[in-house]
Scaffold this active site. Structure first.
Site, PDB file in Angstrom:
ATOM      1  N   ALA A 105      49.302 -47.942  -6.072  1.00  0.00           N
ATOM      2  CA  ALA A 105      48.197 -48.209  -6.995  1.00  0.00           C
ATOM      3  C   ALA A 105      48.669 -48.158  -8.443  1.00  0.00           C
ATOM      4  O   ALA A 105      48.733 -47.087  -9.058  1.00  0.00           O
ATOM      5  CB  ALA A 105      47.054 -47.220  -6.753  1.00  0.00           C
ATOM      6  N   GLY A 108      42.511 -53.390 -17.094  1.00  0.00           N
ATOM      7  CA  GLY A 108      43.146 -53.698 -18.375  1.00  0.00           C
ATOM      8  C   GLY A 108      44.648 -53.578 -18.368  1.00  0.00           C
ATOM      9  O   GLY A 108      45.292 -53.622 -19.423  1.00  0.00           O
ATOM     10  N   GLY A 167      60.300 -55.003  -4.281  1.00  0.00           N
ATOM     11  CA  GLY A 167      59.112 -55.661  -3.765  1.00  0.00           C
ATOM     12  C   GLY A 167      59.127 -57.158  -4.005  1.00  0.00           C
ATOM     13  O   GLY A 167      58.586 -57.934  -3.208  1.00  0.00           O
ATOM     14  N   ARG A 168      59.758 -57.568  -5.081  1.00  0.00           N
ATOM     15  CA  ARG A 168      59.833 -59.003  -5.377  1.00  0.00           C
ATOM     16  C   ARG A 168      60.649 -59.748  -4.324  1.00  0.00           C
ATOM     17  O   ARG A 168      60.363 -60.902  -4.006  1.00  0.00           O
ATOM     18  CB  ARG A 168      60.416 -59.205  -6.768  1.00  0.00           C
ATOM     19  CG  ARG A 168      59.428 -58.856  -7.867  1.00  0.00           C
ATOM     20  CD  ARG A 168      60.062 -58.724  -9.231  1.00  0.00           C
ATOM     21  NE  ARG A 168      59.031 -58.350 -10.206  1.00  0.00           N
ATOM     22  CZ  ARG A 168      59.271 -57.723 -11.347  1.00  0.00           C
ATOM     23  NH1 ARG A 168      60.506 -57.392 -11.674  1.00  0.00           N
ATOM     24  NH2 ARG A 168      58.284 -57.431 -12.169  1.00  0.00           N
ATOM     25  N   ILE A 223      50.421 -84.544   4.270  1.00  0.00           N
ATOM     26  CA  ILE A 223      50.913 -85.230   5.463  1.00  0.00           C
ATOM     27  C   ILE A 223      49.823 -85.300   6.533  1.00  0.00           C
ATOM     28  O   ILE A 223      49.660 -86.321   7.219  1.00  0.00           O
ATOM     29  CB  ILE A 223      52.179 -84.532   5.999  1.00  0.00           C
ATOM     30  CG1 ILE A 223      53.352 -84.777   5.045  1.00  0.00           C
ATOM     31  CG2 ILE A 223      52.538 -85.031   7.404  1.00  0.00           C
ATOM     32  CD1 ILE A 223      54.596 -83.970   5.367  1.00  0.00           C
ATOM     33  N   GLY A 234      46.697 -85.291   5.925  1.00  0.00           N
ATOM     34  CA  GLY A 234      45.548 -86.035   5.413  1.00  0.00           C
ATOM     35  C   GLY A 234      44.256 -85.251   5.567  1.00  0.00           C
ATOM     36  O   GLY A 234      44.198 -84.048   5.297  1.00  0.00           O
ATOM     37  N   GLU A 267      52.571 -58.709  -7.433  1.00  0.00           N
ATOM     38  CA  GLU A 267      53.839 -58.081  -7.821  1.00  0.00           C
ATOM     39  C   GLU A 267      54.529 -58.832  -8.955  1.00  0.00           C
ATOM     40  O   GLU A 267      55.749 -58.999  -8.976  1.00  0.00           O
ATOM     41  CB  GLU A 267      54.763 -57.933  -6.610  1.00  0.00           C
ATOM     42  CG  GLU A 267      54.204 -56.971  -5.580  1.00  0.00           C
ATOM     43  CD  GLU A 267      55.228 -56.498  -4.587  1.00  0.00           C
ATOM     44  OE1 GLU A 267      56.371 -56.219  -4.995  1.00  0.00           O
ATOM     45  OE2 GLU A 267      54.888 -56.396  -3.402  1.00  0.00           O
ATOM     46  N   THR A 295      53.246 -62.078 -11.808  1.00  0.00           N
ATOM     47  CA  THR A 295      52.984 -63.513 -11.774  1.00  0.00           C
ATOM     48  C   THR A 295      54.267 -64.303 -12.049  1.00  0.00           C
ATOM     49  O   THR A 295      55.289 -63.750 -12.475  1.00  0.00           O
ATOM     50  CB  THR A 295      51.944 -63.886 -12.843  1.00  0.00           C
ATOM     51  OG1 THR A 295      52.502 -63.605 -14.141  1.00  0.00           O
ATOM     52  CG2 THR A 295      50.655 -63.120 -12.655  1.00  0.00           C
ATOM     53  N   GLU A 305      54.744 -66.187 -14.463  1.00  0.00           N
ATOM     54  CA  GLU A 305      55.051 -66.051 -15.889  1.00  0.00           C
ATOM     55  C   GLU A 305      55.820 -64.762 -16.163  1.00  0.00           C
ATOM     56  O   GLU A 305      56.778 -64.739 -16.954  1.00  0.00           O
ATOM     57  CB  GLU A 305      53.749 -66.080 -16.700  1.00  0.00           C
ATOM     58  CG  GLU A 305      53.060 -67.436 -16.745  1.00  0.00           C
ATOM     59  CD  GLU A 305      52.371 -67.818 -15.435  1.00  0.00           C
ATOM     60  OE1 GLU A 305      52.100 -69.010 -15.236  1.00  0.00           O
ATOM     61  OE2 GLU A 305      52.094 -66.908 -14.611  1.00  0.00           O
TER      62      GLU A 305
END
Length: 381
Positions: free
Chosen positions: A124, A129, A242-243, A337, A339, A363, A365, A367
Site C-alpha cells: 500500500a 494525492g 515489480g516492473r 483481425i 473484426g 507500478e 505509468t 511516462e
C-alpha cells in the site's frame, strides 16, 4: 550467448503452463464476469510452489531465480491475468521487502503462510494525492510509547480487500519528503484499519483493487518494517523488481491475444479462402510476433541482470515500458483481425485488450518509466 532454459526453469515453465492451461484459461471469462478469484486455485498455486517461487527455502519458498519467476508470470497471465497478479504480490511486492528488510520474527511469521497461499499480502503506497509522486504521502504515522498510530487513506491497492497483511507506507509529517517515510506491517482486523471502496475496473476484474482507510490505527513497534525513515528506499527497490513482473504479465496477455488471432485467421473464410492468406492479415501477425519476441527478450534480460546481483533499474523500466505498450498494441491488432467478433465477449480478445491496458498504468505509468530510463541514462554520462 546461451538463450536456452535450465532444467529447473523448464520445470517451472511446465508446472505454470499446465496449471494455466487446465485451471485458468478455461475459466478466464467466468472470472472476469463474476469479478471474483477462486480461493481454491490460490491455494493450489501455493501447493505447486508458485506463490513462494523466489522466496527463501527456510521460509517455505522455492529459492528460484528471477528468470524462473518471469517464466511463471508469463504462463499464468496467459491463462488469467487476475490470478497471475497474486504471483507478483506474494513473490515481489509483498515477499521481496519482507525478505530484504524484515526482521527474523517478521519473516517467520508472515513468509511461510504467504508461500502456502494461506496468507495474502498487499503493498500500500498509492494515495489520492500521491501516485507517480510517491514521496508526497499524506498518510502519517505518529510514534507512541508502545508502537505507532497510522492515519490516512490508500487507493488502488491490488488485493487490498482480500489481504491478510499489508505493507503500508506512511510519513512522519506532511512535507517531510522521502527521508520521513517508513514502512509498517498491518494485519487485517487491526482496530482503525478498514476496507473502503472496491473499484469497478476496466480490466483485471477478478483481482480486487481497493481503498484502505487508517483511522487512529495502532500497530506495535515490532511491526515496523526495516528502519524508521527507510520506507522510500524499501518502496523504490521493491518497484524495480515489480516492473519486471509487470513486463512478464504484459507478455503473457500479448501472447494469448496473438494466439487467438492466429487461430482465428486460419479458420475464418472470406472470399473463398482463409483470411490468413491475405497479406494485410499476414503483416499484422508478423508485426505481433516480432513485438512479443522482443518484449520477452527484454523482460528475460532484465530478470537475468537481477539474478547477477548488479544494477537493473534501467533494464526493469525498459522492460516494463516496452512490454506493456506492445501488449496493448498486440491486443488491439487481435481485435482488428477478428473484426466484429473481436468486439464481443465470446472471442475473449476484448477482455485481453482491457487487461492489457492497465499494464501501462500500474507500478509506474509509461511516462514514469520514461523518466526513470532517461535519468538512468543521463546518470551514466
Amino acid at each position: 550467448m546461451d538463450f536456452s532454459l535450465s532444467e529447473d526453469q523448464l520445470a517451472v515453465q511446465e508446472v505454470a503452463r499446465t496449471f494455466a492451461e487446465k485451471k485458468l484459461k478455461p475459466r478466464a471469462e467466468e472470472f472476469d464476469t463474476d469479478a471474483k478469484l477462486d480461493p481454491a486455485l490460490i491455494k493450489e498455486m501455493g501447493e505447486l510452489g508458485l506463490l513462494g517461487l523466489t522466496l527463501p527455502e527456510e521460509y517455505g519458498g522455492g529459492a528460484m531465480d528471477a528468470v524462473s519467476y518471469v517464466i511463471a508470470g508469463e504462463e499464468l497471465t496467459w491463462g488469467c491475468p487476475s490470478h497471475a497478479a497474486i504471483l507478483g504480490l506474494q513473490n515481489s511486492l509483498y515477499g521481496f521487502p519482507l525478505v530484504e528488510y524484515g526482521s527474523d520474527e517478521q519473516k517467520k511469521k508472515y513468509l511461510p503462510p504467504a508461500c502456502e497461499g494461506k496468507l495474502i499480502g498487499a503493498f500500500a503506497l498509492t494515495e489520492p494525492g500521491a501516485g507517480s509522486d510517491a514521496a508526497s504521502l499524506s498518510t502519517t504515522f505518529t510514534e507512541t510509547d508502545d508502537g505507532y498510530v497510522l492515519n490516512g487513506t490508500k487507493i488502488f491497492i491490488t488485493m487490498g480487500a482480500l489481504a491478510d497483511n499489508v505493507i503500508v507506507f506512511a510519513i512522519s509529517h506532511k512535507g517531510a519528503g522521502p527521508r520521513g517515510i517508513s514502512a509498517f506491517l498491518v494485519d487485517k482486523g487491526t482496530p482503525g484499519f478498514t476496507i473502503g471502496t472496491i473499484e469497478k475496473k476496466m480490466g483485471l476484474k477478478a483481482s480486487p483493487t481497493t481503498e484502505l482507510i487508517f483511522d487512529d490505527c495502532h500497530i506495535p513497534k515490532e511491526n515496523l518494517l526495516g528502519k524508521k525513515g527507510q520506507g522510500f528506499r524499501i518502496a523504490m527497490s521493491t518497484l524495480d523488481g515489480g516492473r519486471i513482473s509487470c513486463g512478464a504479465m504484459a507478455v503473457g496477455i500479448a501472447r494469448a491475444a496473438f494466439e487467438t488471432a492466429l487461430q482465428y485467421s486460419r479458420e475464418r473464410v472470406q472470399f473463398g479462402k482463409p483470411i490468413s492468406t491475405f497479406q494485410a492479415i499476414q503483416f499484422h501477425l508478423a508485426d505481433m510476433s516480432v513485438m512479443i519476441e522482443n518484449a520477452r527478450n527484454i523482460v528475460y534480460h532484465a530478470a537475468w541482470l537481477k539474478d547477477q546481483g548488479g544494477s537493473y533499474a534501467l533494464q526493469a523500466a525498459q522492460a516494463k515500458l516496452y512490454a506493456s505498450e506492445i501488449s496493448t498494441t498486440v491486443a488491439h491488432k487481435a481485435i482488428q483481425i477478428l473484426g466484429g467478433y473481436g468486439y464481443i465477449r465470446e472471442y475473449q480478445v476484448e477482455r485481453m485488450y482491457r487487461d492489457a491496458r492497465v499494464t501501462e498504468l500500474f507500478e509506474g505509468t509509461s511516462e514514469v518509466q520514461r523518466l526513470v530510463i532517461a535519468r538512468q541514462l543521463l546518470k551514466g554520462n
